[in-house]
Design an enzyme around this catalytic site. Structure first.
Site, PDB file in Angstrom:
ATOM      1  N   ASP A  11      -3.028  -2.874  -7.752  1.00 23.43           N
ATOM      2  CA  ASP A  11      -2.662  -1.003  -7.999  1.00 23.43           C
ATOM      3  C   ASP A  11      -2.960  -0.478  -6.689  1.00 23.43           C
ATOM      4  O   ASP A  11      -3.950  -0.620  -6.061  1.00 23.43           O
ATOM      5  CB  ASP A  11      -3.585  -0.576  -8.796  1.00 23.43           C
ATOM      6  CG  ASP A  11      -3.155   0.888  -9.448  1.00 23.43           C
ATOM      7  OD1 ASP A  11      -2.409   1.273  -8.887  1.00 23.43           O
ATOM      8  OD2 ASP A  11      -3.898   1.357 -10.419  1.00 23.43           O
ATOM      9  N   ASP A 105       3.767   1.285  -7.529  1.00 23.37           N
ATOM     10  CA  ASP A 105       2.829   1.001  -7.157  1.00 23.37           C
ATOM     11  C   ASP A 105       1.675   0.053  -8.020  1.00 23.37           C
ATOM     12  O   ASP A 105       0.685  -0.056  -7.559  1.00 23.37           O
ATOM     13  CB  ASP A 105       1.933   2.241  -6.773  1.00 23.37           C
ATOM     14  CG  ASP A 105       1.400   2.969  -7.932  1.00 23.37           C
ATOM     15  OD1 ASP A 105       2.333   2.904  -8.935  1.00 23.37           O
ATOM     16  OD2 ASP A 105       0.638   3.841  -7.964  1.00 23.37           O
ATOM     17  N   GLU A 106       2.264  -0.717  -8.840  1.00 24.78           N
ATOM     18  CA  GLU A 106       1.405  -1.182  -9.811  1.00 24.78           C
ATOM     19  C   GLU A 106       2.227  -2.542 -10.322  1.00 24.78           C
ATOM     20  O   GLU A 106       3.500  -2.391 -10.685  1.00 24.78           O
ATOM     21  CB  GLU A 106       1.026  -0.162 -10.724  1.00 24.78           C
ATOM     22  CG  GLU A 106       0.016  -0.940 -11.710  1.00 24.78           C
ATOM     23  CD  GLU A 106      -0.220   0.058 -12.934  1.00 24.78           C
ATOM     24  OE1 GLU A 106      -1.050  -0.165 -13.780  1.00 24.78           O
ATOM     25  OE2 GLU A 106       0.300   1.195 -12.968  1.00 24.78           O
TER      26      GLU A 106
END
EC number: 2.7.7.7
Length: 473
Positions: A11, A105-106
């Protein structure tokens, strides 16, 4: 259940805000809020400095400004975020063929499937190297969680924030979960948490120790079973390499309610065209066209029409959307419009009754350009706070603010000291929009736009975040 923590959850910390701080030296260590800046804007991401003042994602921007009036409020730069995401996902793909992106983003990674980790120490080593690599190639911090299940890996990455690594040792899953509030469990939102609280169940340990029959009575069979299983640290979901998209859609929220019927029709037509573009870019088609309308009182309705076969034809999608919006009363004002296509397929079936003429938008109602821009939530010439510009004399910079015919620019780049601020007329011929400046040399090498030349007064500088490694007891 695995016997080693070989599921990794990555993350990127406060991703959009972290990118802006890395891009803009003058904002490092200061509250940064990224999102919609109009009266109805919503916060997309807030930096950790802004979170101290109570600013959170999904909060109305107006409320955030009251909580943190001295913060820097910027519009998103998705082209840069996507480029950084591509670099990060490339590094994850080098670790394993099983990478499950959840957003830009993860992502989850199955380290065992890639053969890079079979033990606790190997998994920890992979996580540490990954974080260092991402920092070197993007200039951004990332948090990593490692566990034997997806649920625990995601919880571990939350424990690692900001900018750390947390590993759940095999056999300690229930000990890690026990003191956490029930909201830590996936699928437990405010309503479920309140139901459990009224029954005296406030921590994960409370839920794990409850009778299964009681949870089924409180939450229903499916939800109660899932919550009871997760509270005991059990999660058998695999890492899935690709997640099938169920629909493609676009929507706009307007700063002022749109009441002109012809303008509503025009906006729906434009949204339909954008939706068709996204379909074609993804190589997909769809059977069902959906129109979404949110009225002035926040009531939301959708209308849909299923075609005889899948299509990506903008004419067909636009005509279906026009028929749908024609049946909706918008006279009281509209704050949001959206057009989507679902029932996706990888092929198209020509509609024999579709018009063969090239796509044409309906004629715009008579309205001034400025009024049209305000209605669409746009700003003249795109001088919105945070966007990249270049001046022929002063080099690259970013818009700090604009208004009353003036635009204020701060001239700096990721590797420079905090830059000087200058103000220009909005029509200055030497000032123009620019592509985002790459955060690192690696980004420039892998396709990011070439850096614009810098004034000689700018020099390099930087800092490194902390390196942290933690494990569950």
């Amino acid at each position: 259940m695995r016997h080693a923590p070989t599921i990794l959850h990555l993350d990127m910390d406060a991703f959009y805000a972290s990118v802006e701080q890395a891009s803009k030296p003058s904002l490092r260590g200061k509250p940064v809020i990224v999102g919609g800046l109009g009266p109805r804007g919503v916060v997309a991401t807030a930096s950790y400095e802004a979170r101290v003042f109570g600013v959170r994602s999904a909060m109305p921007t107006a409320m955030a400004r009251r909580s943190c009036p001295h913060g820097a409020y910027l519009v998103p730069r998705f082209s840069l975020y996507r480029r950084i995401s591509e670099i990060v996902m490339e590094r994850l793909a080098e670790l394993s063929p099983l990478v499950e992106p959840l957003s830009l983003d993860e992502a989850f990674v199955d380290l065992a499937a890639g053969g890079v980790a079979q033990t606790v120490e190997e998994a920890r080593g992979v996580g540490q190297v990954l974080r260092r690599t991402i920092l070197e190639e993007t200039g951004l911090p990332a948090s990593v969680g490692l566990a034997a299940t997806k649920m625990l890996a995601k919880i571990a990455s939350e424990e690692a924030k900001p900018d750390g690594i947390f590993l759940v040792e095999p056999g300690t899953e229930r000990d890690v979960l026990a003191p956490m509030p029930v909201r830590a469990l996936p699928g437990v939102g405010p309503t479920t948490a309140e139901t459990l609280r009224r029954a005296g169940l406030q921590t994960v340990a409370d839920v794990a120790g409850a009778e299964r029959a009681e949870l089924l009575r409180l939450l229903g069979t499916a939800h109660g079973t899932a919550v009871h299983t997760m509270a005991r640290g059990i999660d058998e979901r695999p890492v899935v390499a690709e997640r099938e998209s169920k629909s493609v859609s676009v929507e706009d929220t307007y700063d002022e309610d749109v009441t002109d019927r012809s303008l509503v029709v025009l906006k729906v037509a434009r949204l339909a065209g954008r939706c068709a573009e996204r379909l074609r870019a993804a190589g997909r088609s769809g059977r069902t066209v959906v129109v979404k309308v949110r009225r002035h009182d926040f009531s939301t309705l959708t209308r849909s029409e299923t075609l005889r076969g899948p299509t990506d034809d903008p004419v067909v999608i636009r005509e279906a959307a026009a028929r749908l919006i024609a049946a909706v009363d918008t006279g009281s004002g509209v704050r949001l419009l959206g057009v989507g296509v679902s029932g996706l397929a990888d092929f198209t079936q020509e509609d024999l009754f579709a018009q063969s003429a090239p796509p044409q938008e309906p004629e715009a109602p008579q309205e001034s350009e400025g009024a049209a821009r305000r209605s669409a939530g746009e700003e003249p010439r795109g001088w919105r706070p945070g966007l990249d510009v270049r001046h022929e004399r002063y080099g690259p910079g970013w818009v700090q603010g604009s208004g009353v015919g003036r635009v204020t620019v701060r001239f700096e780049t990721p590797s420079s000291p905090p830059g000087k601020v200058r103000t220009f007329p909005v029509g200055d011929e030497e000032l123009s929009p620019a592509e985002p400046y790459p955060l690192t040399a690696r980004m420039a090498e892998t396709g990011q736009s070439s850096p614009a030349s810098l004034p000689k007064s700018l020099s390099s500088g930087g800092s490194s975040p902390r390196e942290e490694g933690r494990s569950s007891p």
